[in-house]
Design an enzyme around this catalytic site. Structure first.
Site, PDB file in Angstrom:
ATOM      1  N   TYR A 145       5.223 -60.637  21.125  1.00 40.57           N
ATOM      2  CA  TYR A 145       5.583 -60.915  19.735  1.00 40.57           C
ATOM      3  C   TYR A 145       5.839 -59.593  19.028  1.00 40.57           C
ATOM      4  O   TYR A 145       5.065 -58.653  19.159  1.00 40.57           O
ATOM      5  CB  TYR A 145       4.436 -61.660  19.038  1.00 40.57           C
ATOM      6  N   ASP A 240       5.475 -51.348  21.106  1.00 44.17           N
ATOM      7  CA  ASP A 240       5.001 -52.015  19.895  1.00 44.17           C
ATOM      8  C   ASP A 240       3.474 -51.995  19.938  1.00 44.17           C
ATOM      9  O   ASP A 240       2.844 -52.801  20.629  1.00 44.17           O
ATOM     10  CB  ASP A 240       5.539 -53.445  19.835  1.00 44.17           C
ATOM     11  N   LYS A 268      -1.357 -53.181  11.201  1.00 43.73           N
ATOM     12  CA  LYS A 268      -2.762 -53.599  11.291  1.00 43.73           C
ATOM     13  C   LYS A 268      -3.753 -52.461  11.014  1.00 43.73           C
ATOM     14  O   LYS A 268      -3.989 -52.155   9.856  1.00 43.73           O
ATOM     15  CB  LYS A 268      -2.978 -54.325  12.621  1.00 43.73           C
TER      16      LYS A 268
HETATM   17  C1  LIG Z   1       1.128 -58.533  14.145  1.00 44.16           C
HETATM   18  C2  LIG Z   1       2.226 -57.986  15.018  1.00 44.16           C
HETATM   19  C3  LIG Z   1       3.515 -57.724  14.519  1.00 44.16           C
HETATM   20  C4  LIG Z   1       3.939 -58.135  13.140  1.00 44.16           C
HETATM   21  O1  LIG Z   1       3.217 -57.519  12.143  1.00 44.16           O
HETATM   22  P1  LIG Z   1       3.199 -58.189  10.668  1.00 44.16           P
HETATM   23  O2  LIG Z   1       2.451 -57.204   9.857  1.00 44.16           O
HETATM   24  O3  LIG Z   1       2.511 -59.510  10.837  1.00 44.16           O
HETATM   25  O4  LIG Z   1       4.605 -58.348  10.246  1.00 44.16           O
HETATM   26  C5  LIG Z   1       4.412 -57.090  15.338  1.00 44.16           C
HETATM   27  N1  LIG Z   1       4.095 -56.745  16.587  1.00 44.16           N
HETATM   28  C6  LIG Z   1       2.874 -56.991  17.118  1.00 44.16           C
HETATM   29  C7  LIG Z   1       2.562 -56.557  18.494  1.00 44.16           C
HETATM   30  C8  LIG Z   1       1.914 -57.639  16.346  1.00 44.16           C
HETATM   31  O5  LIG Z   1       0.733 -57.938  16.882  1.00 44.16           O
END
Ligand SMILES: *Cc1c(COP(=O)(O)O)cnc(C)c1O
Length: 424
Positions: A145, A240, A268
């Site tokens: 994701y 990511d 995060k």
């Molecule tokens: C949470 C997440 C996102 C998206 O971040 P948001 O702040 O929710 O837009 C993208 N990549 C990874 C791996 C994530 O866990």
């Protein structure tokens, strides 16, 4: 029990004015049944709902709260920042300090830019990768994701090496057709895409520790292969690390596997609970961004002083307390505790540091397609009972659990015992 109280009343009001009653679909309790619990406040490892019930939290706002809820120093830093203004639309000291901190911790990140979410970070990283290489295709992996940007909401169809199809309504095929989908843990699937499209591939993007579809820990060799093949074809490698950045160690997964990607995305943890994302990497790539280069990217609240203060305070406490060894120690303890009981061992645990995932199958899955529904169903069925006993887990068996430096061994023991008894 929670179906008649204040959470239910709030949920009933919410669904009238907010689609599904939630502002992010993962918060709905569709997979586990019942209504979402409305939260009043959080403190340390605990959540308190609007009816005054207490839960040991293992969702931790999906990752940001590495120090637990409402850490006094983080809260104080935010209060101080607020006193000086909420946003300026002009540069401030805190964004320079946070950028310096991150670049000092992660060798390959020469330059970094802040945004307000992980989604924005990934979207911008992909754009700059395309701008830098002059190519259009990107490769992502089934089960990873990367936020909800149009061209990244693509899952793998049955066929590898085929053009992606949108997995969300509202995404035109034309937007998604430049997204190629490969299988995790499969050099062959990546090789096939490069054989056919190599000269057009701007970047390969991966969660180096995929944590959005269970926890699909990859072979180091597979990640090294991605580094090599992208180099060979003049494509960029994007890690990511929105979850893993500053969660599994200062240098994230890239340090853990000793692989330097060209670009990395954060979110995060670096926002300490405020809306912050960031993307960074080699200077020559980042310099393609406006105002120095032709790749446009902007944000009214990017580098927001209050959000930066929360991030700086969080990273500062982490540094002072050297929390990674504690997170590893406690994570390992929890992993063992979850499996020590004969009954609980019906779950197996995948873990990297303070990220844990419960699954139930012989072979630990490394690809999304290998996840068997039995374990997911068992988790989902157990969820409500766990809430009743004061354990708050993410409301889907595909989601990982997080511990924080605020969790104590007693709490982990208690949670493990409750989970064991619930697993029968
Ligand atoms: C949470 C997440 C996102 C998206 O971040 P948001 O702040 O929710 O837009 C993208 N990549 C990874 C791996 C994530 O866990």
């Amino acid at each position: 029990m929670n179906n008649n109280g204040e959470s239910k009343r709030l949920h009933d009001r919410a669904v009238r004015v907010i689609p599904g009653g939630v502002d992010s679909p993962v918060r709905a309790f569709q997979a586990v049944g019942g209504n979402p619990i409305f939260i009043d406040r959080g403190e340390g490892a605990f959540l308190f709902d609007v009816e005054g019930r207490t839960y040991i939290d293992f969702c931790m706002s999906w990752g940001p709260l590495i120090l637990g809820h409402s850490h006094p120093e983080v809260v104080n830093a935010v209060k101080c920042a607020v006193d000086s203004g909420l946003t300026f639309g002009a540069p401030c000291r805190a964004e320079v300090e946070l950028a310096e901190f991150i670049t000092s911790k992660v060798g390959f990140v020469e330059k970094i830019r802040f945004v307000s979410s992980g989604t924005e970070a990934v979207m911008s990283a992909v754009r700059v990768a395309r701008g830098f290489t002059g190519r259009e295709e990107i490769v992502k992996f089934d089960g990873c994701y990367h936020g909800h940007a149009d061209h990244l909401l693509v899952k793998a169809g049955s066929g590898l090496a085929t053009f992606g199809t949108p997995s969300s309504a509202g995404v035109p095929n034309d937007f998604a057709k430049h997204t190629l989908v490969a299988e995790l843990d499969s050099e062959d699937s990546v090789r096939e895409l490069f054989d056919r499209h190599g000269a057009d591939i701007a970047a390969v993007i991966i969660e180096p520790i995929p944590a959005n579809c269970g926890l699909l820990v990859q072979r180091p060799d597979f990640l090294k292969y991605l580094r090599q093949i992208t180099k060979d074809f003049g494509s960029l490698l994007i890690f990511d690390e929105v979850i893993t950045g500053f969660r599994v160690g200062w240098g994230g997964a890239s340090e853990m596997y000793d692989i330097a990607p060209d670009l990395v995305t954060y979110g995060k943890v670096i926002g300490g609970g405020m809306p912050v994302g960031a993307f960074g990497g080699r200077g020559e790539i980042m310099d393609k961004l406006a105002p120095d280069g032709p790749v446009y990217q902007a944000g009214t609240l990017s580098g927001n002083p209050v959000a930066m203060a929360a991030g700086l305070a969080t990273l500062g406490v982490m540094q002072r307390e050297g929390i990674f060894s504690r997170l590893e120690e406690f994570g390992a303890y929890f992993e063992t505790a979850l499996q020590r009981d004969e009954r609980a061992s019906r779950y197996s645990v995948a873990r990297v540091g303070s990220i844990l995932w419960l699954y139930r199958q012989k072979q630990k899955p490394t690809r999304a397609s290998q996840i068997q529904s039995e374990g997911i169903d068992m988790y989902n069925h157990a969820h409500r009972g766990l809430l009743d006993r004061g354990i708050y887990l993410p409301p889907s068996g595909y989601e990982v659990m997080f511990t924080s430096s605020a969790h104590t061994l007693d709490q982990l023991d208690l949670a493990a015992d409750v989970l064991s008894s619930q697993a029968c």
